[in-house]
Design an enzyme around this catalytic site. Structure first.
Site, short mmCIF file in Angstrom:
data_model
loop_
_atom_site.label_atom_id
_atom_site.label_comp_id
_atom_site.label_asym_id
_atom_site.label_seq_id
_atom_site.Cartn_x
_atom_site.Cartn_y
_atom_site.Cartn_z
CG PHE A 119 -28.40 85.50 -44.46
CD1 PHE A 119 -27.89 86.55 -44.18
CD2 PHE A 119 -29.30 84.75 -43.48
CE1 PHE A 119 -27.89 86.98 -42.74
CE2 PHE A 119 -29.39 85.23 -42.18
CZ PHE A 119 -28.66 86.42 -41.87
CD GLN A 240 -32.08 76.68 -38.58
OE1 GLN A 240 -32.64 77.64 -38.32
NE2 GLN A 240 -32.13 76.29 -39.92
CG HIS A 242 -27.70 79.66 -35.66
ND1 HIS A 242 -26.55 80.19 -35.94
CD2 HIS A 242 -28.54 80.81 -36.49
CE1 HIS A 242 -26.30 81.26 -36.57
NE2 HIS A 242 -27.78 81.65 -37.10
CD GLU A 255 -27.26 81.76 -42.41
OE1 GLU A 255 -27.79 81.05 -41.62
OE2 GLU A 255 -27.46 81.58 -43.62
NE ARG A 286 -29.40 79.91 -40.21
CZ ARG A 286 -30.45 80.79 -39.44
NH1 ARG A 286 -31.42 80.61 -38.76
NH2 ARG A 286 -30.03 82.14 -39.77
CG HIS A 353 -31.71 79.36 -34.11
ND1 HIS A 353 -31.63 80.62 -33.31
CD2 HIS A 353 -31.99 79.85 -35.29
CE1 HIS A 353 -31.54 81.54 -33.97
NE2 HIS A 353 -31.98 81.11 -35.47
NE ARG A 397 -35.97 79.92 -39.31
CZ ARG A 397 -34.95 80.92 -39.19
NH1 ARG A 397 -34.55 81.86 -40.19
NH2 ARG A 397 -34.15 81.08 -37.98
#
Lengths: 586, 231
Positions: A119, A240, A242, A255, A286, A353, A397
């Site tokens: 990830f 955030q 995404h 992701e 991200r 997100h 994050r």
């Protein structure tokens, strides 16, 4: 007042992964727990998490929790509190095994162990080779975890109040939280739930933005309740985006699609992430990938008729990998775009997100507020998950850390409450005036007549947030945005409901949700306008650099007079050395 | 586009009735849920459940032109006009398109839908081969929307006794799990004339499942396991 009343040891508001992991811990310890949720528990938004949950199991690549900690601190752009991050990363493996024992159908490796995929932002050996740290159940990990946790709560006989909407916390004069006033959606009747401790696990506020990956229920109700109870919200400027929401529609493409080998291309077919993150490429953090996509589009290299998105290429992965590892997004893309990702690329664009900010807590989930010297906990109140700000995510994050966050801190808060209950055997008497604010909030929507509509105001609010508080920000734009959301706040007084019936009145629920959204829009824009640096998801064109000398601190927004103050980042870890702020490259 | 939506507010209506709505600005790719949201913008008294909008939360099971499905996964382009939207059948109506799902969840809880392991737990994960794990595909994905159970005539006739396809799919999800150690108890619990054996393989459940799951097959597997137990 003649309102029905129930009494429990603990009131948990919210039945996503955080709430259910807490309630499970508490029910197993034979505490009397009430879980209040505005939707049936398995409808909670944890269900939509796709890619997985990080833990250094080392099933696929060499790994340990300390590397995971480094990646999380770096991913947070050094705004995360390192004691909480150490706590979370150390606990991660145990929590994954525990979930597996609770029934989560994780995907498997040939040797029978849990499958892990790479990830974004994951590395071996403190910034070295890519790690594969994300434990996955295909691309339906959130669904698998939420259902298993609900099932274990059935076994543990947790008491559920399904389809009850929390109006406000009930607060004693000295600030102690004594429970909440909730509304039974089916009957429209209010209910007082008294509790020795109340835990907020109400999730994030993705509905602030018009295009978002979030469910309609993600309206930040717990955050709104905290603000109205005089509690500040921490780091709300960090929202955030995404990188891969379906362009124009918002549905999330995990992701994990890039973790499995997918990559992004611009209109020239160029794999542009190589320019922005030469080492990690498409698996950079991200914030980095979202900025890269926005930049490609701004500079005219976007795809499609309006050059307003980029493409996510998965067709080289083969039908088998897509069917085995990414079945959920494959079927979603077919349903909503009518294309098969095994044959065609997917149009994507950064999409609102995740709420990094939230109710300030310590690492056992106690809500903490500043006092003259340092901070102290709010008696009787806890918060976990996306509505809380521990802060393990800081300014950005990492993917795979939110499912981890909810179970680690859900469990920790549960354990801490169990100890608290040992020393606090009796309920404090409830003072009726503690209910006034909540009752007024309800009564307000009984006003009849013509006025503005909830739907209109919500649409305008979401559009303003998208336009004035997006991926790239400047002082000018943020100041205008703040003006506009404050105007919306004024206009709220003129909103009237046409539906005044009691039975399952969803219009009334949406009005109550909108009040929360408006408060949180102000919190977000006001905090963003004040932070004169670029850090993680908060990207200022007019202040392009991170400024640790002035801004290595958390912001705290208070509803009263839109006041903002700051508190230091906890750089000191629990047992290991601090990771000092460094330049962040991927 | 013409919609006929079933309305019922127990505070004002003696019985349900159909109300017509016209939508002019229907765009390609719109789902039924999008249309209902548009209708609600002009008539906020219309009540229905919905949330994620992408078919994973299971909130918006509806009866659409006579067939159960999720509002958020049903494209308007595939529906014949007038589009008739009703609550899913066989459940008490609370209001408009909102039904009381109590009975449905009662049956779900009754099949003890949780992994049961009697042995001490290892300090790491319980081992499971990819082949063993594959047996859970097509079972664990259930979103508890209720499309299947509320389309099942056997459930309509015996809603208090027949567990229904959704609960039985969950029962088999644990019977099929190599880690679970409660096989005997689970099979015994499903024995008798009603709980499972009311299934007459009508297969409405398979026909309507928005996640393309197959409860009838799961029920068939449970029956096979029972026969195996007997011999």
């Amino acid at each position: 007042m003649n309102i029905a009343k129930r009494k429990f040891d603990v009131l948990v508001i919210g039945a996503g992964g955080g709430g259910l992991r807490s309630s499970l811990q508490l029910s197993q310890a034979e505490a009397k727990v009430a879980v209040v949720s505005k939707v049936f528990p398995t409808r909670s938004h944890t269900v939509a998490a796709q890619g997985g949950m990080n833990a250094a199991l080392a099933n696929v690549s060499p790994d340990n929790w300390h590397w995971h900690m480094f990646d999380t601190v770096k991913g947070s752009d050094y705004l995360g509190d390192q004691d909480a991050i150490e706590y979370m990363c150390r606990a991660a493996s145990h929590l994954v095994y525990e979930l597996e024992h609770q029934g989560v159908p994780f995907s498997r490796l040939e040797n029978g162990k849990i499958y892990q995929r790479p990830f974004g932002g994951q590395s071996q050996n403190f910034g070295g080779e890519q790690a594969a740290r994300t434990c996955a159940a295909a691309d339906r990990t959130g669904h698998a975890i939420l259902h298993s946790l609900y099932q274990q709560n059935i076994r543990a006989k947790t008491h559920f109040f399904d389809e009850f909407f929390a109006i406000d916390l009930i607060r004693a004069d000295d600030g102690m939280i004594l429970g909440a006033l909730v509304l039974e959606i089916e009957t429209g009747e209010p209910l007082i739930i008294e509790a020795k401790t109340t835990l907020l696990a109400t999730g994030g506020v993705g509905q602030l933005f018009r295009t978002n990956t979030n469910a309609r229920i993600n309206t930040g109700d717990g955050l709104g309740m905290a603000l109205r109870a005089g509690i500040p919200l921490e780091d709300m400027e960090f929202f955030q985006f995404h990188p891969t929401g379906i362009a124009g529609r918002g549905m999330l493409i995990t992701e994990g699609a890039r973790g499995e080998g997918g990559f992004l291309v611009n209109k020239d077919g160029e794999r542009f992430m190589e320019r922005y993150a030469p080492h990690a490429k498409d698996l950079a953090s991200r914030d980095v990938v979202s900025r890269a996509i926005s930049t490609e589009v701004r500079e005219g290299r976007g795809c499609g008729e309006n050059s307003d998105h980029v493409m996510l290429k998965l067709d080289h992965l083969g039908k088998e990998v897509l069917a085995k590892r990414l079945p959920g997004i494959s079927s979603m893309v077919k349903t909503f775009l009518g294309i098969d990702p095994a044959e065609q690329s997917i149009p994507v664009f950064p999409t609102a997100h995740y709420t990094m900010g939230g109710i300030p807590t310590n690492k056992v989930g106690q809500v903490v507020v500043p006092v003259e010297q340092g901070e102290e906990s709010v008696q009787g109140l806890y918060a976990v998950g996306e509505c809380a700000c521990v802060s393990v995510h800081g300014a950005n994050r990492l993917g795979g850390n939110s499912l981890l966050d909810i179970v680690v801190f859900g469990r920790a808060a549960g354990n801490h409450i169990i100890d608290f209950l040992k020393d606090n055997r009796y309920h404090r008497p409830l003072e009726e005036q503690g209910l006034d604010m909540a009752m007024e909030r309800l009564a307000r929507w009984d006003k009849k007549g013509q006025g503005e509509t909830v739907a209109n105001i919500k649409y305008e609010l979401q559009s303003i947030m998208e336009e004035y508080c997006g991926v790239f920000r400047t002082q000018d734009v943020l100041d205008k945005g703040l003006e506009k959301v404050l105007e919306i706040e004024q206009r709220m007084a003129d909103v009237r409901l046409q539906d005044h019936s009691k039975t399952f009145n969803t219009a009334r629920i949406e009005a109550l949700e909108l009040e929360n959204l408006v408060d949180l829009a102000i919190a977000t824009v006001a905090s963003a306008a004040k932070r004169h640096e670029s850090r993680g998801a908060h990207s200022r064109i007019d202040y392009p650099d991170r400024d640790d000398a002035r801004w290595l601190k958390h912001s705290l927004y208070y509803k009263k007079e839109n006041h903002i103050e700051y508190k230091p980042v906890r750089l000191k870890a629990m047992t290991v050395d601090t990771f000092p702020p460094k330049e962040r490259v991927y | 586009m013409l919609f006929k939506v079933q309305r019922y507010n127990p505070e004002t209506d003696k019985k349900p009735y159909m109300q017509e709505y016209h939508l002019d600005d229907v765009t390609s790719g719109m789902m039924l849920r999008d249309a209902l949201l548009k209708i609600k913008e002009s008539d906020e008294t219309l009540s229905f459940r919905h949330s994620c909008g992408e078919g994973v939360c299971g909130s918006d099971a509806l009866n659409i032109n006579g067939k159960n499905g999720l509002g958020c996964l049903t494209p308007l382009s595939e529906l014949k006009e007038p589009i008739e939207v009703r609550p899913v059948p066989g459940m008490p109506i609370i209001r408009d398109l909102v039904v009381d799902m109590t009975q449905f969840f009662h049956h779900y809880r009754a099949v003890k839908p949780y992994l049961t392991v009697h042995d001490p737990m290892p300090e790491v994960e319980l081992a499971q081969t990819p082949e063993e794990r594959d047996k859970l595909d097509g079972l664990y994905e259930c979103i508890l929307c209720g499309c299947c159970t509320t389309s099942c005539p056997s459930f309509w006739w015996n809603p208090d006794k027949f567990r229904g396809p959704a609960a039985l799919l969950q029962a088999y999800r644990f019977l099929a799990d190599s880690r679970d150690q409660a096989t005997d108890e689970r099979l015994q619990d499903l024995d008798g004339p009603y709980r499972m054996f009311r299934c007459h393989t009508i297969m409405n459940c398979v026909n309507v499942c928005p996640k393309e799951l197959n409860p009838t097959k799961a029920i068939h597997h449970i029956k096979q396991m029972m026969i195996k137990e007997m011999v």
